[in-house]
Scaffold this motif. Structure first.
Motif, PDB file in Angstrom:
ATOM      1  N   TYR A 251      74.687  33.245 -26.094  1.00 21.14           N
ATOM      2  CA  TYR A 251      74.907  34.878 -25.336  1.00 21.14           C
ATOM      3  C   TYR A 251      73.673  36.004 -25.631  1.00 21.14           C
ATOM      4  CZ  TYR A 251      77.588  31.584 -22.475  1.00 21.14           C
ATOM      5  OH  TYR A 251      77.966  30.687 -21.729  1.00 21.14           O
ATOM      6  N   LEU A 252      73.725  36.416 -26.799  1.00 17.57           N
ATOM      7  CA  LEU A 252      73.389  37.445 -27.091  1.00 17.57           C
ATOM      8  C   LEU A 252      71.920  37.109 -27.000  1.00 17.57           C
ATOM      9  CD1 LEU A 252      74.542  37.574 -31.131  1.00 17.57           C
ATOM     10  CD2 LEU A 252      75.196  39.251 -29.571  1.00 17.57           C
ATOM     11  N   GLU A 253      71.231  36.516 -26.995  1.00 15.38           N
ATOM     12  CA  GLU A 253      69.609  36.561 -27.353  1.00 15.38           C
ATOM     13  C   GLU A 253      69.180  36.579 -25.539  1.00 15.38           C
ATOM     14  OE1 GLU A 253      68.300  35.960 -29.302  1.00 15.38           O
ATOM     15  OE2 GLU A 253      68.375  35.165 -31.237  1.00 15.38           O
ATOM     16  N   GLU A 254      70.803  36.103 -24.720  1.00 18.10           N
ATOM     17  CA  GLU A 254      70.214  35.997 -23.381  1.00 18.10           C
ATOM     18  C   GLU A 254      70.008  37.755 -22.718  1.00 18.10           C
ATOM     19  OE1 GLU A 254      72.795  34.342 -20.462  1.00 18.10           O
ATOM     20  OE2 GLU A 254      72.642  32.152 -21.647  1.00 18.10           O
ATOM     21  N   ARG A 308      67.800  31.343 -28.058  1.00 15.00           N
ATOM     22  CA  ARG A 308      68.615  31.504 -26.968  1.00 15.00           C
ATOM     23  C   ARG A 308      69.176  29.688 -26.221  1.00 15.00           C
ATOM     24  NH1 ARG A 308      66.524  32.721 -21.001  1.00 15.00           N
ATOM     25  NH2 ARG A 308      65.043  31.030 -21.854  1.00 15.00           N
ATOM     26  N   ASP A 309      67.330  28.935 -26.376  1.00 18.18           N
ATOM     27  CA  ASP A 309      67.536  27.771 -25.827  1.00 18.18           C
ATOM     28  C   ASP A 309      68.298  27.476 -27.264  1.00 18.18           C
ATOM     29  OD1 ASP A 309      66.894  28.678 -23.302  1.00 18.18           O
ATOM     30  OD2 ASP A 309      65.359  28.014 -23.844  1.00 18.18           O
ATOM     31  N   VAL A 310      67.773  27.163 -28.030  1.00 13.49           N
ATOM     32  CA  VAL A 310      68.040  26.284 -29.572  1.00 13.49           C
ATOM     33  C   VAL A 310      69.848  26.515 -30.055  1.00 13.49           C
ATOM     34  CG1 VAL A 310      67.399  26.051 -31.870  1.00 13.49           C
ATOM     35  CG2 VAL A 310      65.939  26.162 -30.004  1.00 13.49           C
ATOM     36  N   ASN A 311      70.027  27.980 -29.711  1.00 13.74           N
ATOM     37  CA  ASN A 311      71.303  28.053 -30.132  1.00 13.74           C
ATOM     38  C   ASN A 311      72.262  27.445 -28.904  1.00 13.74           C
ATOM     39  OD1 ASN A 311      71.964  30.119 -32.138  1.00 13.74           O
ATOM     40  ND2 ASN A 311      70.052  30.363 -31.868  1.00 13.74           N
ATOM     41  N   HIS A 312      71.457  27.838 -27.717  1.00 10.49           N
ATOM     42  CA  HIS A 312      73.116  26.848 -26.974  1.00 10.49           C
ATOM     43  C   HIS A 312      72.835  25.525 -26.629  1.00 10.49           C
ATOM     44  CE1 HIS A 312      74.445  29.853 -24.436  1.00 10.49           C
ATOM     45  NE2 HIS A 312      73.185  30.501 -23.977  1.00 10.49           N
ATOM     46  N   PHE A 313      71.611  24.589 -27.063  1.00 16.60           N
ATOM     47  CA  PHE A 313      71.596  23.495 -27.667  1.00 16.60           C
ATOM     48  C   PHE A 313      72.300  22.890 -28.725  1.00 16.60           C
ATOM     49  CE2 PHE A 313      69.115  20.544 -29.398  1.00 16.60           C
ATOM     50  CZ  PHE A 313      69.226  19.302 -29.278  1.00 16.60           C
ATOM     51  N   ALA A 314      72.123  23.971 -29.726  1.00 16.65           N
ATOM     52  CA  ALA A 314      73.488  22.992 -30.814  1.00 16.65           C
ATOM     53  C   ALA A 314      74.745  23.321 -30.443  1.00 16.65           C
ATOM     54  CB  ALA A 314      73.274  23.799 -31.740  1.00 16.65           C
TER      55      ALA A 314
END
Length: 334
Positions: A251-254, A308-314
């Motif tokens: 969410y921070l990256e969003e 953003r994508d990597v951390n949501h994926f994790a």
């Protein structure tokens, strides 16, 4: 009689030193102002004067050499060419760019550079459904309000603070996964490297925007407080719940993608001058030589979208009951 004999003996010893011709020395002696000690001990004072003359000549020679070295450094673009003398025999490699010119950046190497994939979905969003996800989303949104009030449209200063915080999660997560791998004698699935790559990439964002603007003293104080609080909070949060920690970063990256989108809007509208891109950005992202600030912000926004994508994926991996090592990490996914 004895006193007369003692006086004669003393005169024989001191007479040559008091009345003999003095050696030619420079300085005070040349002006007739030689100290009394020099009249009594001329040989000792002469040697001292000679040594001082040698030291003065040596300092002049060293100064001349130093000036030559300084001119050579300035001619080479201000970078020191002086070799480091070390017992251990470690010599920095001499690197060149594709055009044959010398590589000027010690903080990263040519093989660390890349061409950013800017084909991203800036509106992509993870809809919070579970209680931890909603808590993470509300936490990030609550942090955004004071930042917007503090920085308003000062996008470059906002980016500086944003990158000092954004570079923390990857380092903390990579460190804890590293310790876990050592402690449990198991592989990490590449996630240690992936998270450390993310932290380094965010740090390079910071180094780039330092060429655009410099933080004021109160902004430095804010960074000091924010980094201290966020590092410890994220460290504890990752120990307690990695899925929650990764969701927070997602969410921070969003929000980072949104902030850089606003930055681009002001650049396109002419509110902010579209200055030439910093040299470090041109080399790091392999941008064209005539790249502008807008190009830099575009590739930085793309990096943030990938994080953003990597951390949501994790976080999704953890939510599905697996561990990060069970799924190969997206290495090199900037």
């Amino acid at each position: 009689m004895s006193s007369r004999m003692a006086g004669a003996a003393l005169l024989r010893h001191l007479g040559p030193r008091l009345f003999a011709a003095e050696p030619a020395v420079s300085g005070l002696a040349a002006r007739g102002a030689m100290p009394a000690a020099a009249r009594i001990l001329p040989a000792r004072m002469a040697s001292t004067a000679a040594e001082a003359a040698r030291e003065d000549a040596g300092s002049k020679q060293h100064g001349s050499a130093g000036g030559t070295e300084k001119q050579e450094e300035e001619a080479a673009g201000g970078q020191s060419k002086k070799a480091i003398v070390s017992y251990w025999g470690i010599e920095p490699p001499k690197l060149v760019k594709a055009d044959g010119t010398e590589w000027r950046w010690p903080c990263f190497r040519p093989w660390d550079t890349y061409t950013s994939d800017t084909s991203i979905d800036v509106k992509k969003h993870h809809e919070p459904t579970t209680l931890p996800d909603k808590a993470a989303y509300l936490l990030v949104k609550s942090l955004r309000v004071p930042m917007d009030l503090f920085f308003q449209r000062r996008h470059a200063s906002h980016a500086l603070l944003l990158e000092t915080v954004a570079a923390v999660p990857g380092m903390v997560g990579g460190m804890l996964l590293h310790l876990r791998s050592l402690r449990r004698f198991e592989h990490s699935g590449g996630w240690i490297r992936a998270l450390l790559e993310e932290a380094e990439n965010e740090r390079m964002h910071l180094m780039t925007f330092l060429e655009v603007t410099q933080p004021r003293w109160w902004e430095r104080a804010l960074v000091l407080a924010a980094q201290g609080a966020f590092f410890n909070a994220y460290f504890v949060g990752y120990l307690v719940s990695p899925k929650f920690a990764h969701r927070v970063v997602g969410y921070l990256e969003e929000e980072a993608v949104h902030s850089y989108t606003e930055y681009l809007k002001d650049l396109e509208a002419g509110v902010i001058d579209n200055t030439p891109a910093p040299a470090i950005a041109i080399d790091y992202w392999r941008l064209p030589a005539d790249a502008r600030l807008k190009d830099v912000v575009t590739v930085v926004r793309a990096d943030e979208a990938h994080h953003r994508d990597v951390n949501h994926f994790a976080s999704d991996i953890h939510y599905q009951g697996m561990k990060l090592k069970d799924s190969p990490a997206p290495l090199g996914y900037h």
